[in-house]
Design a protein around this motif. Structure first.
Motif, PDB file in Angstrom:
ATOM      1  N   ILE A 166      -4.567  29.604  35.173  1.00 44.62           N
ATOM      2  CA  ILE A 166      -3.832  28.659  36.024  1.00 44.62           C
ATOM      3  C   ILE A 166      -4.630  27.377  36.258  1.00 44.62           C
ATOM      4  O   ILE A 166      -5.826  27.412  36.516  1.00 44.62           O
ATOM      5  N   LEU A 167      -3.924  26.250  36.161  1.00 43.17           N
ATOM      6  CA  LEU A 167      -4.560  24.942  36.360  1.00 43.17           C
ATOM      7  C   LEU A 167      -3.762  24.130  37.389  1.00 43.17           C
ATOM      8  O   LEU A 167      -2.539  24.264  37.472  1.00 43.17           O
ATOM      9  N   PRO A 168      -4.432  23.287  38.173  1.00 42.95           N
ATOM     10  CA  PRO A 168      -3.702  22.459  39.144  1.00 42.95           C
ATOM     11  C   PRO A 168      -2.988  21.289  38.459  1.00 42.95           C
ATOM     12  O   PRO A 168      -3.486  20.736  37.479  1.00 42.95           O
ATOM     13  N   ALA A 169      -1.814  20.911  38.992  1.00 40.42           N
ATOM     14  CA  ALA A 169      -1.087  19.738  38.488  1.00 40.42           C
ATOM     15  C   ALA A 169      -1.425  18.528  39.352  1.00 40.42           C
ATOM     16  O   ALA A 169      -2.152  18.644  40.345  1.00 40.42           O
ATOM     17  N   SER A 170      -0.858  17.381  38.976  1.00 40.52           N
ATOM     18  CA  SER A 170      -1.136  16.153  39.743  1.00 40.52           C
ATOM     19  C   SER A 170      -0.450  16.169  41.106  1.00 40.52           C
ATOM     20  O   SER A 170      -0.763  15.369  41.976  1.00 40.52           O
ATOM     21  N   VAL A 171       0.481  17.088  41.297  1.00 42.70           N
ATOM     22  CA  VAL A 171       1.227  17.175  42.559  1.00 42.70           C
ATOM     23  C   VAL A 171       0.467  18.112  43.514  1.00 42.70           C
ATOM     24  O   VAL A 171       0.083  19.208  43.104  1.00 42.70           O
ATOM     25  N   PHE A 187       0.713  24.284  40.892  1.00 47.35           N
ATOM     26  CA  PHE A 187      -0.191  24.874  39.911  1.00 47.35           C
ATOM     27  C   PHE A 187       0.614  25.300  38.690  1.00 47.35           C
ATOM     28  O   PHE A 187       1.781  25.674  38.815  1.00 47.35           O
ATOM     29  N   ILE A 188      -0.030  25.234  37.539  1.00 55.79           N
ATOM     30  CA  ILE A 188       0.672  25.542  36.292  1.00 55.79           C
ATOM     31  C   ILE A 188       0.061  26.776  35.635  1.00 55.79           C
ATOM     32  O   ILE A 188      -1.161  26.846  35.452  1.00 55.79           O
ATOM     33  N   ALA A 189       0.924  27.731  35.280  1.00 60.23           N
ATOM     34  CA  ALA A 189       0.515  28.817  34.397  1.00 60.23           C
ATOM     35  C   ALA A 189       0.961  28.366  33.010  1.00 60.23           C
ATOM     36  O   ALA A 189       2.140  28.438  32.670  1.00 60.23           O
ATOM     37  N   PRO A 190       0.039  27.832  32.205  1.00 59.96           N
ATOM     38  CA  PRO A 190       0.426  27.078  31.012  1.00 59.96           C
ATOM     39  C   PRO A 190       0.860  27.943  29.822  1.00 59.96           C
ATOM     40  O   PRO A 190       0.465  29.096  29.695  1.00 59.96           O
ATOM     41  N   SER A 191       1.646  27.321  28.979  1.00 57.82           N
ATOM     42  CA  SER A 191       2.075  27.941  27.730  1.00 57.82           C
ATOM     43  C   SER A 191       1.323  27.280  26.582  1.00 57.82           C
ATOM     44  O   SER A 191       0.760  26.187  26.722  1.00 57.82           O
ATOM     45  N   GLY A 220       4.844  21.807  50.926  1.00 56.56           N
ATOM     46  CA  GLY A 220       3.600  22.300  51.505  1.00 56.56           C
ATOM     47  C   GLY A 220       3.165  23.685  51.089  1.00 56.56           C
ATOM     48  O   GLY A 220       2.028  24.069  51.338  1.00 56.56           O
ATOM     49  N   GLN A 221       4.050  24.457  50.443  1.00 60.20           N
ATOM     50  CA  GLN A 221       3.645  25.806  50.045  1.00 60.20           C
ATOM     51  C   GLN A 221       3.102  25.805  48.620  1.00 60.20           C
ATOM     52  O   GLN A 221       3.693  25.185  47.739  1.00 60.20           O
ATOM     53  N   PRO A 222       1.996  26.520  48.394  1.00 60.70           N
ATOM     54  CA  PRO A 222       1.487  26.626  47.028  1.00 60.70           C
ATOM     55  C   PRO A 222       2.583  27.147  46.097  1.00 60.70           C
ATOM     56  O   PRO A 222       3.216  28.157  46.372  1.00 60.70           O
ATOM     57  N   THR A 223       2.812  26.418  45.038  1.00 60.71           N
ATOM     58  CA  THR A 223       3.910  26.720  44.120  1.00 60.71           C
ATOM     59  C   THR A 223       3.348  26.851  42.712  1.00 60.71           C
ATOM     60  O   THR A 223       2.552  26.016  42.278  1.00 60.71           O
ATOM     61  N   LEU A 224       3.772  27.916  42.026  1.00 61.76           N
ATOM     62  CA  LEU A 224       3.298  28.137  40.664  1.00 61.76           C
ATOM     63  C   LEU A 224       4.440  27.905  39.682  1.00 61.76           C
ATOM     64  O   LEU A 224       5.496  28.531  39.774  1.00 61.76           O
TER      65      LEU A 224
END
Ligand code: ATP
Ligand code: MG
Length: 250
Positions: free
Chosen positions: A71-76, A80-84, A29-33
């Motif tokens: 940062i972009l949201p993932a399917s989960v 959120f993803i900080a992409p490479s 439930g917590q926003p995770t990066l």
């Protein structure tokens, strides 16, 4: 909490652990990066189509791009993803001579802490500037070790780097634990390896062991975590249980 997933040995399960641990933490439930610090971008590709990645952690660290623009949201949900991108491979050369080269990631993540109370950093298979940036920024280090004959090779160098980072830059960095990956519990070799790892790391070794599982190899191709791709698989149960242990150790 900022957990760096590091081991300079290649192919030991860093990315598989980073993506599924981050997903398990997000599902609570917590926003995770999930910060992808590997130029190979495997964590990024596990959740995103690379065509959707226009700005990466490289742009944030080297060019001053706003993290929010990368940062972009993932399917989960909550993940959120900080992409490479491959451009991250240029970072070391780009920051040569910069006094704050080792602190760049820490400084840039600071402002994100209120929005993302949990962060997971996937490191490349090297002990260079990228991994050091992760160790400087992290509160905790989690080391995946592959259940193999050469399992412990290189861990001395990793621990030495941790000591240097603690002495110079991040005195409160904690080694959260060691997780044994790709374990095959049917073999006596795997049992020997487990004992050998336990002799070195003692209680730092997580009770949860990640078994060999084809499902874990497959899920990134579908841009899913193991929890939606194969919720009844051993991989899902084990990464969920690793997440519980991680929470207990914080
Ligand atoms: P690199 O050092 O290149 O970044 P890595 O340490 O991130 O590698 P992974 O990419 O997670 O390692 O895993 C290496 C390979 O092993 C991948 O093909 C992955 O799908 C597979 N793998 C990881 N964990 C498991 C597992 N528990 N069971 C089966 N295959 C696994
Ligand atoms: Mg990887």
């Amino acid at each position: 909490m900022i957990v760096a997933i590091a081991n300079q040995k290649g192919g030991v399960g860093k990315t598989t652990t980073a993506i599924n641990l981050a997903a398990a933490l997000a599902l609570r439930g917590q926003p995770t990066l999930l910060v992808d610090l590997d130029p190979q971008a495997n964590s990024t590709m596990s959740f995103l189509d690379m065509r959707s990645v226009t700005r990466s952690v490289y742009d944030v660290i080297a060019e001053g791009t706003d993290f929010a623009d990368a940062i972009l949201p993932a399917s989960v949900p909550n993940l959120f993803i900080a992409p490479s991108r491959i451009s991250l491979a240029k970072l070391e050369a780009k920051l040569v001579g910069e006094l704050d080269a080792h602190f760049r990631l820490k400084d840039r993540l600071e402002a994100l802490k209120p929005a993302y109370p949990t962060m997971v950093i996937d490191c490349p298979p090297a002990l260079g500037l990228l991994t050091v940036n992760a160790l400087v920024a992290a509160t905790h280090l989690l080391v995946p070790i592959q259940s193999s004959y050469f399992a412990l090779e290189g861990t001395d160098d990793l621990l030495e780097t941790v000591e240097k980072v603690r002495a110079r830059a991040n005195p409160t960095l904690q080694i959260m634990g060691v997780v044994i990956t790709m374990h095959d519990k049917r073999t006596s070799l795997a049992r020997d390896i487990r004992e050998q790892i336990q002799r070195v790391f003692g209680t730092k070794v997580f009770r949860t062991t990640i078994s060999k599982s084809v499902r874990l190899e497959e899920s990134p191709a579908y841009k899913e975590s193991i929890f939606t791709f194969a919720p009844d698989s051993s991989g899902a149960t084990e990464y969920y249980s690793l997440c519980e242990e991680v929470i207990d150790r914080v």
